[in-house]
Design an enzyme around this catalytic site. Structure first.
Site, PDB file in Angstrom:
ATOM      1  N   ALA A  63       4.428  -5.308  -2.529  1.00 22.23           N
ATOM      2  CA  ALA A  63       3.234  -5.102  -1.714  1.00 22.23           C
ATOM      3  C   ALA A  63       2.426  -6.400  -1.656  1.00 22.23           C
ATOM      4  CB  ALA A  63       2.392  -3.981  -2.296  1.00 22.23           C
ATOM      5  N   GLY A 106       7.202  -2.570  -3.850  1.00 24.69           N
ATOM      6  CA  GLY A 106       7.274  -1.861  -2.583  1.00 24.69           C
ATOM      7  C   GLY A 106       8.563  -2.131  -1.836  1.00 24.69           C
ATOM      8  N   GLU A 109      10.974   0.294  -3.212  1.00 28.39           N
ATOM      9  CA  GLU A 109      10.636   1.629  -2.705  1.00 28.39           C
ATOM     10  C   GLU A 109      11.042   1.779  -1.243  1.00 28.39           C
ATOM     11  OE1 GLU A 109       6.758   2.936  -5.250  1.00 28.39           O
ATOM     12  OE2 GLU A 109       6.578   1.081  -4.102  1.00 28.39           O
ATOM     13  N   GLU A 129       5.502  -3.397 -11.135  1.00 29.77           N
ATOM     14  CA  GLU A 129       4.077  -3.084 -11.025  1.00 29.77           C
ATOM     15  C   GLU A 129       3.364  -3.061 -12.360  1.00 29.77           C
ATOM     16  OE1 GLU A 129       5.954  -1.135  -7.359  1.00 29.77           O
ATOM     17  OE2 GLU A 129       6.495  -1.508  -9.457  1.00 29.77           O
TER      18      GLU A 129
END
Length: 255
Positions: A63, A106, A109, A129
């Protein structure tokens, strides 16, 4: 579109994430463009399979931290950035991820939202993370655990350490590992293979597998059986079985 490069090869739509200066970090505008483009391809009857890729250096390195660093709990709740991700779950056409280099946070994901995954030998997959004082929020703890099991997922999530493409293949997290110069072409070839199949059946197979992951065996078997019966209402079923008996290639129309 500012953050995507899009093209079509016959019945295959190809989407390239394009923020190369920040290793394709996933910010809200990029995700908005991506979901909108996936929904457009979903509506386009000339597209039967989709390839999602980045570049050789990074599929997506996570992200966009600058976008989130000064947020607080209430602003994150109000922003509800993961609502965009939920829309991806409604895409019924098969999505093949072609990944290389960094597939982190991300990016991991996003990769796991896809249905098949072709990885280059240089791929590094991880959920780091925890090193930022947070945890995955777009399905990282849930999908990773379902795909590779609790023990392996715990190690990746609690250490933040990435795994190699070879490890990911061994764990069942990716379908194929190929030299970096071939990872995209391999994914596109796989997409063409799937695009040649009856698209209604492909959609129902995808939905059935999703249900298998998300519900009980009894519920999954019930859906599978009804979907099997329903496909006998399709022209593709008539064509497929007729072509088989006549020993010729089938010409599927998606009807």
């Amino acid at each position: 579109m500012e953050f995507l490069r899009v093209r079509q090869e016959e019945a295959v739509g190809i989407i390239e994430l394009y923020r190369p200066k920040v290793l394709n970090a996933l910010n809200i505008p990029l995700m908005g463009e991506l979901v909108s483009e996936l929904e457009r391809m979903e509506r386009d009857d000339t597209i039967r399979a989709i390839v999602l890729t980045g570049n050789e250096r990074a599929f997506a390195a996570g992200a966009d931290i600058q976008e989130m660093a000064e947020e607080d709990a209430i602003s994150m709740l109000v922003k509800d950035q993961f609502a965009q991700w939920d829309r991806m779950n409604q895409i019924t056409k098969p999505i093949i991820a072609a990944v290389s280099g960094y597939v982190l946070g991300g990016g991991c994901e996003l990769m796991m939202h896809c249905d098949l995954i072709v990885a280059s030998e240089t791929t590094q997959i991880g959920q780091p993370e925890i090193n930022l004082g947070v945890m995955p929020g777009a399905g990282g703890t849930q999908r990773l655990t379902k795909l590779i099991g609790k023990i392996r997922a715990m190690e990746m999530l609690l250490t933040g350490e990435p795994i190699s493409a070879t490890e990911a293949l061994h764990f069942g997290l990716v379908n194929r590992v190929v030299p970096v110069e071939f990872y995209l072409s391999e994914a596109i070839d796989l997409a063409h293979n799937i695009a040649a199949k009856p698209p209604v059946a492909a959609r129902m197979i995808k939905k059935s597998v999703q249900i298998a992951q998300d519900t009980t065996l009894a519920e999954g078997l019930s859906y599978e059986r009804n979907a099997f019966y329903l496909l006998f209402a399709s022209a593709d079923q008539k064509e497929g079985m007729k072509a088989f008996m006549e020993k010729r290639p089938a010409d599927f129309k998606g009807k």
